[in-house]
Motif scaffolding. Structure first.
Motif, PDB file in Angstrom:
ATOM      1  N   UNK A 237     -30.711  44.232 -11.221  1.00 46.58           N
ATOM      2  CA  UNK A 237     -30.096  45.468 -10.752  1.00 46.58           C
ATOM      3  C   UNK A 237     -29.841  45.396  -9.245  1.00 46.58           C
ATOM      4  N   UNK A 238     -30.826  44.956  -8.481  1.00 43.24           N
ATOM      5  CA  UNK A 238     -30.646  44.807  -7.037  1.00 43.24           C
ATOM      6  C   UNK A 238     -29.566  43.775  -6.723  1.00 43.24           C
ATOM      7  N   UNK A 239     -29.532  42.721  -7.531  1.00 45.29           N
ATOM      8  CA  UNK A 239     -28.520  41.686  -7.353  1.00 45.29           C
ATOM      9  C   UNK A 239     -27.113  42.228  -7.541  1.00 45.29           C
ATOM     10  N   UNK A 240     -26.923  43.060  -8.533  1.00 41.60           N
ATOM     11  CA  UNK A 240     -25.590  43.628  -8.757  1.00 41.60           C
ATOM     12  C   UNK A 240     -25.235  44.629  -7.667  1.00 41.60           C
ATOM     13  N   UNK A 241     -26.213  45.410  -7.223  1.00 43.72           N
ATOM     14  CA  UNK A 241     -25.946  46.374  -6.148  1.00 43.72           C
ATOM     15  C   UNK A 241     -25.580  45.651  -4.851  1.00 43.72           C
ATOM     16  N   UNK A 242     -26.301  44.565  -4.556  1.00 44.14           N
ATOM     17  CA  UNK A 242     -26.040  43.830  -3.324  1.00 44.14           C
ATOM     18  C   UNK A 242     -24.874  42.861  -3.472  1.00 44.14           C
ATOM     19  N   UNK A 243     -24.285  42.828  -4.630  1.00 46.68           N
ATOM     20  CA  UNK A 243     -23.022  42.127  -4.838  1.00 46.68           C
ATOM     21  C   UNK A 243     -21.876  43.122  -4.681  1.00 46.68           C
ATOM     22  N   UNK A 244     -21.986  44.246  -5.351  1.00 46.17           N
ATOM     23  CA  UNK A 244     -20.892  45.222  -5.379  1.00 46.17           C
ATOM     24  C   UNK A 244     -20.674  45.923  -4.044  1.00 46.17           C
ATOM     25  N   UNK A 245     -21.741  46.212  -3.315  1.00 48.06           N
ATOM     26  CA  UNK A 245     -21.576  46.926  -2.049  1.00 48.06           C
ATOM     27  C   UNK A 245     -20.764  46.106  -1.033  1.00 48.06           C
ATOM     28  N   UNK A 246     -21.138  44.849  -0.739  1.00 52.97           N
ATOM     29  CA  UNK A 246     -20.288  44.068   0.172  1.00 52.97           C
ATOM     30  C   UNK A 246     -18.869  43.877  -0.370  1.00 52.97           C
ATOM     31  N   UNK A 247     -18.763  43.667  -1.676  1.00 54.09           N
ATOM     32  CA  UNK A 247     -17.448  43.480  -2.306  1.00 54.09           C
ATOM     33  C   UNK A 247     -16.551  44.687  -2.006  1.00 54.09           C
ATOM     34  N   UNK A 248     -17.088  45.878  -2.222  1.00 49.47           N
ATOM     35  CA  UNK A 248     -16.329  47.108  -1.980  1.00 49.47           C
ATOM     36  C   UNK A 248     -16.011  47.268  -0.496  1.00 49.47           C
ATOM     37  N   UNK A 249     -16.972  46.976   0.370  1.00 52.72           N
ATOM     38  CA  UNK A 249     -16.735  47.042   1.813  1.00 52.72           C
ATOM     39  C   UNK A 249     -15.581  46.126   2.192  1.00 52.72           C
ATOM     40  N   UNK A 250     -15.586  44.887   1.683  1.00 53.77           N
ATOM     41  CA  UNK A 250     -14.531  43.928   2.025  1.00 53.77           C
ATOM     42  C   UNK A 250     -13.171  44.362   1.503  1.00 53.77           C
ATOM     43  N   UNK A 251     -13.137  44.929   0.305  1.00 53.31           N
ATOM     44  CA  UNK A 251     -11.872  45.388  -0.269  1.00 53.31           C
ATOM     45  C   UNK A 251     -11.253  46.472   0.606  1.00 53.31           C
ATOM     46  N   UNK A 252     -12.057  47.480   0.953  1.00 50.59           N
ATOM     47  CA  UNK A 252     -11.568  48.573   1.797  1.00 50.59           C
ATOM     48  C   UNK A 252     -11.201  48.036   3.174  1.00 50.59           C
ATOM     49  N   UNK A 253     -12.057  47.196   3.730  1.00 56.30           N
ATOM     50  CA  UNK A 253     -11.841  46.618   5.057  1.00 56.30           C
ATOM     51  C   UNK A 253     -10.531  45.824   5.096  1.00 56.30           C
ATOM     52  N   UNK A 254     -10.320  45.000   4.079  1.00 56.94           N
ATOM     53  CA  UNK A 254      -9.090  44.202   4.017  1.00 56.94           C
ATOM     54  C   UNK A 254      -7.852  45.110   3.948  1.00 56.94           C
ATOM     55  N   UNK A 255      -7.942  46.175   3.190  1.00 55.26           N
ATOM     56  CA  UNK A 255      -6.813  47.103   3.108  1.00 55.26           C
ATOM     57  C   UNK A 255      -6.577  47.771   4.459  1.00 55.26           C
ATOM     58  N   UNK A 256      -7.634  48.157   5.144  1.00 57.39           N
ATOM     59  CA  UNK A 256      -7.497  48.794   6.458  1.00 57.39           C
ATOM     60  C   UNK A 256      -6.875  47.828   7.486  1.00 57.39           C
ATOM     61  N   UNK A 257      -7.268  46.563   7.392  1.00 55.64           N
ATOM     62  CA  UNK A 257      -6.679  45.549   8.268  1.00 55.64           C
ATOM     63  C   UNK A 257      -5.206  45.348   7.922  1.00 55.64           C
ATOM     64  N   UNK A 258      -4.902  45.282   6.628  1.00 57.01           N
ATOM     65  CA  UNK A 258      -3.512  45.070   6.189  1.00 57.01           C
ATOM     66  C   UNK A 258      -2.595  46.189   6.644  1.00 57.01           C
ATOM     67  N   UNK A 259      -3.113  47.422   6.652  1.00 57.08           N
ATOM     68  CA  UNK A 259      -2.310  48.561   7.086  1.00 57.08           C
ATOM     69  C   UNK A 259      -2.479  48.862   8.578  1.00 57.08           C
ATOM     70  N   UNK A 260      -3.116  47.917   9.275  1.00 55.26           N
ATOM     71  CA  UNK A 260      -3.315  47.986  10.724  1.00 55.26           C
ATOM     72  C   UNK A 260      -4.024  49.245  11.173  1.00 55.26           C
ATOM     73  N   UNK A 261      -4.976  49.685  10.362  1.00 56.24           N
ATOM     74  CA  UNK A 261      -5.801  50.845  10.727  1.00 56.24           C
ATOM     75  C   UNK A 261      -6.947  50.381  11.634  1.00 56.24           C
ATOM     76  N   UNK A 262      -7.448  49.182  11.367  1.00 56.55           N
ATOM     77  CA  UNK A 262      -8.495  48.593  12.227  1.00 56.55           C
ATOM     78  C   UNK A 262      -8.007  47.273  12.785  1.00 56.55           C
TER      79      UNK A 262
END
Length: 131
Positions: free
Chosen positions: A106-131
């Motif tokens: 359970x901890x393994x999946x949580x610590x997999x999904x959280x960074x994954x989601x952060x990177x997805x949002x982060x990549x989109x923000x970079x792509x749209x030049x928000x950050x």
């Protein structure tokens, strides 16, 4: 040329984890005397599934780490989330050996999904030049 320290370290650690998972499968395969597939051996099947799960998540994670680093987003957040992700993959593989859902899985999946989601949002923000 860009210095890709986070990507290089992440890829190296991922390769090491992949090797460890492969060796666990090989050892379980020898113990079960199974040359192909899982031969119905539950432990071998779990080892194989943990290895496959790693192979399903890690390539896209490494691509996200790479593109974020190439876009100038390297730093403590990228490095720490990469480390958390890889730790999560190890915890998940360990937890996969239990009969029923276990805390490491359970901890393994949580610590997999959280960074994954952060990177997805982060990549989109970079792509749209928000950050």
């Amino acid at each position: 040329m860009a210095e890709l320290h986070i990507t290089l370290l992440s890829a190296g650690l991922a390769a090491l984890i992949n090797l460890w998972l492969s060796m666990r499968c090989g050892k379980a395969r020898q113990a079960a005397k199974v040359a192909h597939g899982d031969g119905g051996d539950v432990a071998l099947g779990r080892h194989m599934r943990a290895h496959a799960n790693f192979a399903e998540y890690t390539p896209i994670a490494l691509v996200l780490i790479l593109v974020l680093e190439l876009s100038g987003q390297a730093g403590w957040l990228l490095g720490s989330t990469a480390l958390v992700f890889l730790l999560g993959r190890v915890l998940h593989a360990i937890g996969m050996q239990d009969e029923k859902p276990a805390l490491p899985r359970m901890l393994g999946m949580m610590t997999t999904m959280l960074p994954y989601l952060i990177w997805i949002v982060w990549a989109a923000l970079v792509a749209f030049e928000v950050v």
